[in-house]
Write an enzyme that holds these catalytic residues in place. Structure first.
Site, PDB file in Angstrom:
ATOM      1  N   HIS A   1      11.138  41.810 107.060  1.00  0.00           N
ATOM      2  CA  HIS A   1       9.977  42.408 107.706  1.00  0.00           C
ATOM      3  C   HIS A   1       9.175  41.310 108.410  1.00  0.00           C
ATOM      4  O   HIS A   1       9.436  40.117 108.214  1.00  0.00           O
ATOM      5  CB  HIS A   1       9.094  43.154 106.694  1.00  0.00           C
ATOM      6  CG  HIS A   1       8.618  42.308 105.553  1.00  0.00           C
ATOM      7  ND1 HIS A   1       8.791  42.658 104.236  1.00  0.00           N
ATOM      8  CD2 HIS A   1       7.979  41.124 105.533  1.00  0.00           C
ATOM      9  CE1 HIS A   1       8.279  41.727 103.467  1.00  0.00           C
ATOM     10  NE2 HIS A   1       7.786  40.776 104.226  1.00  0.00           N
TER      11      HIS A   1
HETATM   12  P1  TYD Z   1       7.922  44.015  99.383  1.00  0.00           P
HETATM   13  O1  TYD Z   1       7.074  43.778 100.574  1.00  0.00           O
HETATM   14  O2  TYD Z   1       9.042  44.988  99.521  1.00  0.00           O
HETATM   15  O3  TYD Z   1       8.480  42.630  98.824  1.00  0.00           O
HETATM   16  P2  TYD Z   1       9.377  41.525  99.599  1.00  0.00           P
HETATM   17  O4  TYD Z   1       8.524  40.984 100.691  1.00  0.00           O
HETATM   18  O5  TYD Z   1       9.693  40.478  98.605  1.00  0.00           O
HETATM   19  O6  TYD Z   1      10.605  42.203 100.100  1.00  0.00           O
HETATM   20  O7  TYD Z   1       6.961  44.472  98.203  1.00  0.00           O
HETATM   21  C1  TYD Z   1       7.468  45.005  97.003  1.00  0.00           C
HETATM   22  C2  TYD Z   1       6.413  45.897  96.371  1.00  0.00           C
HETATM   23  O8  TYD Z   1       5.279  45.133  95.941  1.00  0.00           O
HETATM   24  C3  TYD Z   1       5.882  46.958  97.307  1.00  0.00           C
HETATM   25  O9  TYD Z   1       5.766  48.168  96.572  1.00  0.00           O
HETATM   26  C4  TYD Z   1       4.515  46.462  97.698  1.00  0.00           C
HETATM   27  C5  TYD Z   1       4.084  45.628  96.511  1.00  0.00           C
HETATM   28  N1  TYD Z   1       3.223  44.471  96.882  1.00  0.00           N
HETATM   29  C6  TYD Z   1       1.898  44.470  96.518  1.00  0.00           C
HETATM   30  O10 TYD Z   1       1.387  45.432  95.932  1.00  0.00           O
HETATM   31  N2  TYD Z   1       1.133  43.381  96.833  1.00  0.00           N
HETATM   32  C7  TYD Z   1       1.642  42.318  97.494  1.00  0.00           C
HETATM   33  O11 TYD Z   1       0.907  41.336  97.760  1.00  0.00           O
HETATM   34  C8  TYD Z   1       3.029  42.341  97.887  1.00  0.00           C
HETATM   35  C9  TYD Z   1       3.644  41.191  98.636  1.00  0.00           C
HETATM   36  C10 TYD Z   1       3.789  43.433  97.548  1.00  0.00           C
END
Ligand code: TYD
Length: 136
Positions: free
Chosen positions: A51
Site C-alpha cells: 500500500h
Molecule cells: P495493515 O495496514 O494491513 O498492516 P501492514 O501495513 O503491516 O500490512 O494493518 C493491519 C491491521 O492493523 C488493520 O486492521 C489496521 C490495524 N492498524 C491499526 O489499527 N493501527 C495502525 O497504526 C496500523 C499500522 C494498523
C-alpha cells in the site's frame, strides 16, 4: 533517479552492559513521531504492506532479525534489507511499499508521523499510479 527514501545508519550507545539506540526528531528522525507499531510473528512467506500512504512518513527499524522492503514510486523499484537495530529506513509519503522475507525472529518497528487513519491508505496499485502521476 531519486526516490524519496533514505537509509539512516545511526549511533548506538553501549558498553559491556548492553547497547541503546535512540531516534529523535531533527537528529536522526526527520519527523515528529506520533505513532509507533511493530510487526512480529510473521511467517516466512508473509508479504505485508502493499500500500501507499498519502500523508504518513515512516521510519522502519528491524530491531530483531531481518526483512526486506521493496519500495516503488510508480516508476522505479528498489529493495532495502534491514538486518540490524542501528539501521533505519526512512520512507516519504506516497511510496508503494511491500515488506517481505521476514526472518523467524523478526520484529520490525515502525515510527510514523501521523495518527492512524485508514482513509489515507491507497491499497490499489492502479489507483496509486494515477494519484502518483498526477502529482509528479
Ligand atoms: P495493515 O495496514 O494491513 O498492516 P501492514 O501495513 O503491516 O500490512 O494493518 C493491519 C491491521 O492493523 C488493520 O486492521 C489496521 C490495524 N492498524 C491499526 O489499527 N493501527 C495502525 O497504526 C496500523 C499500522 C494498523
Amino acid at each position: 533517479m531519486s526516490m524519496n527514501y533514505k537509509v539512516i545508519n545511526t549511533k548506538s550507545f553501549g558498553d559491556e552492559n548492553g547497547k541503546l539506540i535512540s531516534f529523535e526528531k531533527g537528529v536522526n528522525c526527520p519527523f515528529e513521531v506520533k505513532r509507533a507499531f511493530y510487526i512480529y510473528d510473521t511467517k516466512g512467506e508473509t508479504a505485508r504492506g502493499c500500500h501507499a500512504n498519502k500523508n504518513s512518513e515512516f521510519l522502519l527499524i528491524a530491531i530483531s532479525g531481518s526483512c526486506k522492503i521493496k519500495i516503488n514510486d510508480g516508476k522505479n523499484e528498489e529493495i532495502v534489507e534491514l538486518s540490524n537495530p542501528y539501521t533505519a529506513l526512512y520512507l516519504d509519503k506516497m511510496l508503494w511499499k511491500t515488506m517481505y522475507d521476514f526472518s523467524h525472529n523478526a520484529i520490525l518497528l515502525v515510527l510514523a508521523s501521523t495518527n492512524y487513519d485508514e482513509h489515507e491508505y491507497i491499497r490499489d496499485y492502479d489507483v496509486y499510479l494515477k494519484e502518483r502521476n498526477s502529482i509528479i
